[in-house]
Design an enzyme around this catalytic site. Sequence first.
Site, PDB file in Angstrom:
ATOM      1  N   LYS A  32       0.843  -1.216   0.000  1.00  0.00           N
ATOM      2  CA  LYS A  32       0.000   0.000   0.000  1.00  0.00           C
ATOM      3  C   LYS A  32       0.869   1.254   0.000  1.00  0.00           C
ATOM      4  O   LYS A  32       0.362   2.368   0.150  1.00  0.00           O
ATOM      5  CB  LYS A  32      -0.901   0.010   1.235  1.00  0.00           C
ATOM      6  CG  LYS A  32      -1.811  -1.198   1.341  1.00  0.00           C
ATOM      7  CD  LYS A  32      -2.537  -1.188   2.680  1.00  0.00           C
ATOM      8  CE  LYS A  32      -3.029  -2.573   3.031  1.00  0.00           C
ATOM      9  NZ  LYS A  32      -3.324  -2.689   4.465  1.00  0.00           N
ATOM     10  N   HIS A  53      25.839 -10.501   5.272  1.00  0.00           N
ATOM     11  CA  HIS A  53      24.920 -11.493   5.840  1.00  0.00           C
ATOM     12  C   HIS A  53      25.604 -12.011   7.112  1.00  0.00           C
ATOM     13  O   HIS A  53      26.090 -13.143   7.166  1.00  0.00           O
ATOM     14  CB  HIS A  53      24.706 -12.609   4.815  1.00  0.00           C
ATOM     15  CG  HIS A  53      23.558 -13.530   5.102  1.00  0.00           C
ATOM     16  ND1 HIS A  53      22.883 -13.559   6.311  1.00  0.00           N
ATOM     17  CD2 HIS A  53      22.973 -14.475   4.320  1.00  0.00           C
ATOM     18  CE1 HIS A  53      21.933 -14.482   6.249  1.00  0.00           C
ATOM     19  NE2 HIS A  53      21.965 -15.048   5.051  1.00  0.00           N
TER      20      HIS A  53
HETATM   21  N1   CP Z   1      21.967 -19.086   3.340  1.00  0.00           N
HETATM   22  C1   CP Z   1      20.856 -18.358   3.147  1.00  0.00           C
HETATM   23  O1   CP Z   1      20.840 -17.124   3.356  1.00  0.00           O
HETATM   24  O2   CP Z   1      19.804 -19.072   2.681  1.00  0.00           O
HETATM   25  P1   CP Z   1      18.320 -18.517   2.485  1.00  0.00           P
HETATM   26  O3   CP Z   1      18.383 -17.516   1.356  1.00  0.00           O
HETATM   27  O4   CP Z   1      17.478 -19.708   2.170  1.00  0.00           O
HETATM   28  O5   CP Z   1      17.933 -17.834   3.758  1.00  0.00           O
END
Ligand code: CP
Length: 305
Positions: free
Chosen positions: A83, A132
């Site tokens: 939205k 990450h």
């Molecule tokens: N390793 C990892 O980030 O996998 P997903 O994208 O499935 O979370």
Amino acid sequence: MSSLQNKSLVSINDYTPEELIQILDIAESFEKKMPAGLLEDKVISTLFYEPSTRTRLSFESAVNRLGGHIVGFSEAANSSVTKGETLKDTVLTVSNYSDLIVIRHPVEGSARYASEIAPVPVVNAGDGANQHPTQTLLDLYSIRKTQGTLDGLNIFMVGDLKYGRTVHSLLIALSEFNTTFNFISPEELRVPEGYKLILEKKGLKYYEHTDFTEIISRADIVYMTRVQRERFSDPLEYEKVKNIYILRKSMLENTKENMRILHPLPRVNEIDTSVDSSPKAYYFQQALNGVYVRQAIIASILGLV
Ligand code: CP
């Protein structure tokens, strides 16, 4: 009190080497004996603007197994983002509903932004091609568990080293542990210069290759990665490189006894399924380790350990 209490985890650089080890030690103790009920009155929100299997579900499993509660969405299409709601408004709203926010977003820097505006700690579950960090912690855990140390290892990183965010965070973390790096990628997907500069400043050795069949015997860890189709602006460029490296069982013949193959997953074609039965294949155990490590991260940030 843990130095990590109330501290967001956005980049792997947010944690000192001692804090990284502290998380691994807590995760190890949780693997031995999980403290059921530790998160009894806690609510964790998971805001996933990008698809995920392992990260989202291992966070959810981690919280559920400690008696905590999860709220959130697995795709932005199921939220008020459709939205026109901004990231800021979503984060401020969800902060009212939870003690900690886990966020995955396609835009680099989005998790940092969320951490700056949220009154609760934020954990980055992947921001674009940037970082990450929780994956890195479980990668470190898996490396230490299989090699008995993090120091002085010869780490091979294979595949998409340009867009692979897991590679970027892991490289930074391992640069604290006297690592020798071998980077194997096509020319188009080499490790960005900024990361190599960091290694040079620390006096670490790194080597770049376009093939690894002749040198794999030197590896302690082979960290395979998927070519990140979703980061390519030109689909033809992706087609050119998508199957460039395929690890096959025959390639393991002269590798070290204790060498282990890691992959953040999902895999596409880069590890042939025949490798799965090898004792050197560690990627599914690696995914399990994500539960203990994410429990350790949450418990540390919430000041429960
Ligand atoms: N390793 C990892 O980030 O996998 P997903 O994208 O499935 O979370």
